[in-house]
Enzyme design. Sequence first.
Site, PDB file in Angstrom:
ATOM      1  N   LYS A   1       6.807  -8.122 -17.494  1.00  0.00           N
ATOM      2  CA  LYS A   1       8.120  -8.161 -16.839  1.00  0.00           C
ATOM      3  C   LYS A   1       9.119  -7.175 -17.431  1.00  0.00           C
ATOM      4  CE  LYS A   1       8.121 -12.614 -14.555  1.00  0.00           C
ATOM      5  NZ  LYS A   1       6.835 -13.277 -14.896  1.00  0.00           N
TER       6      LYS A   1
ATOM      7  N   GLU B   1      17.320 -14.231 -10.816  1.00  0.00           N
ATOM      8  CA  GLU B   1      16.786 -15.562 -10.532  1.00  0.00           C
ATOM      9  C   GLU B   1      15.641 -15.803 -11.514  1.00  0.00           C
ATOM     10  OE1 GLU B   1      15.682 -12.866  -9.065  1.00  0.00           O
ATOM     11  OE2 GLU B   1      13.540 -13.121  -9.423  1.00  0.00           O
TER      12      GLU B   1
ATOM     13  N   SER C   1      -1.549 -10.090 -17.922  1.00  0.00           N
ATOM     14  CA  SER C   1      -0.116  -9.911 -17.673  1.00  0.00           C
ATOM     15  C   SER C   1       0.789 -10.522 -18.733  1.00  0.00           C
ATOM     16  CB  SER C   1       0.246 -10.482 -16.298  1.00  0.00           C
ATOM     17  OG  SER C   1      -0.141 -11.834 -16.210  1.00  0.00           O
TER      18      SER C   1
END
Length: 385
Positions: free
Chosen positions: A90, A112, A370
């Site tokens: 991210k 969010e 990830s």
Amino acid sequence: MALAEPSSSGRFGEFGGRYVPETLVPACQELERAFRSAWGDPTFRSELDGLLADYAGRPSPLTECHRLSEELGVRVLLKREDLNHTGSHKINNVLGQALLAKRMGKTRLVAETGAGQHGVASATAAALMGMECMVYMGEVDMARQALNVFRMRLLGAEVVPAVSGSRTLKDAVNEAMRDWVATVETTHYCLGSVMGPHPYPWMVREFHTVIGVEARAQCEALLDGGVPDVVTACVGGGSNAIGIFSGFADTEAELVGVEPAGGAAVGRGVPGVVHGMKSYLMQDEFGQVQEAHSISAGLDYPGVGPEHSFLSSIGRARYEAVTDEQVVDAFQLLSRTEGIIPALEPAHALAWISRDRDLLAGRTVLLNMSGRGDKDVAQMMEILG
Ligand SMILES: *Cc1c(COP(=O)(O)O)cnc(C)c1O
């Protein structure tokens, strides 16, 4: 085929677009112009590359899993996004968006978050760049993810409960968009995956292509100029998957996205409109958006990024679904054989390899790891006792 730019109306085939209220159109247009100019500007690119290297820790390594491969009869390579600062892919996206927001003269980020991972990443980027940060989070999720709420506050962000609807991720997205409409002069909406109105699915993909570019070069070095037979990743909104797919779209490699059985938007969804985009979406018989359910909060999203719907519709990528039980097994398998505790999200992709190992026998599979599993060990301790 390399992954293409969307059409001028922001579509990948019939998917994507910009289904937003009139009041948000100028904000989306301003963002599209700013991103296009920044992405073509070598100064912006080298500043971002510098942050990715010196702050986030890129390039992330490629790890060959000898013991796991032996056990499965499938050669497994991991792209180690779990080793990035803040523990997942991210950070690639939030550093890009925060730098872009600064260039646009914005002083405040809104975001969010569902499980809290994107909120933590956004709060991190805001702290680094001296920006204000407000994170919308469903009230239900805030109670479930108290540790991440505390992390965001430590990082200087304000966390605001979303109290409408089911008080989870999709409500937090609605609240963040509402905030953005009202404050667009000073504020950038830092969206967390390849979803939402144009230009987000395209822009967020571009910020994650670094995963695919690195992995392609690393695979070519390891495989004597070759590429893996299969490239796989878990799919929530689809950002880590599209990032690694982007490096192999022009090769013979099969591209396989793995969804949770309880949130299989591509596998079980039908085309619909949500959060400003047209894409496959889990809906009930009345066309209402269904809640997604999975063991990993990071994949609890009823929709999927529009480019995945497109890649599925043209047959360039395919999408598999795995059960929570298979994920729990895969989580333990990687920990035990390789000394790598995965996040529950990428454990979905490993669960698929493990389930279909007979079909994959002897092949080389690149899996996008990830994120790391630190955030999930308490939950697994409860499940495994
Ligand atoms: C948030 C998250 C995901 C899901 O998001 P995508 O946009 O589908 O990549 C997957 N893995 C990890 C570790 C995450 O934190």
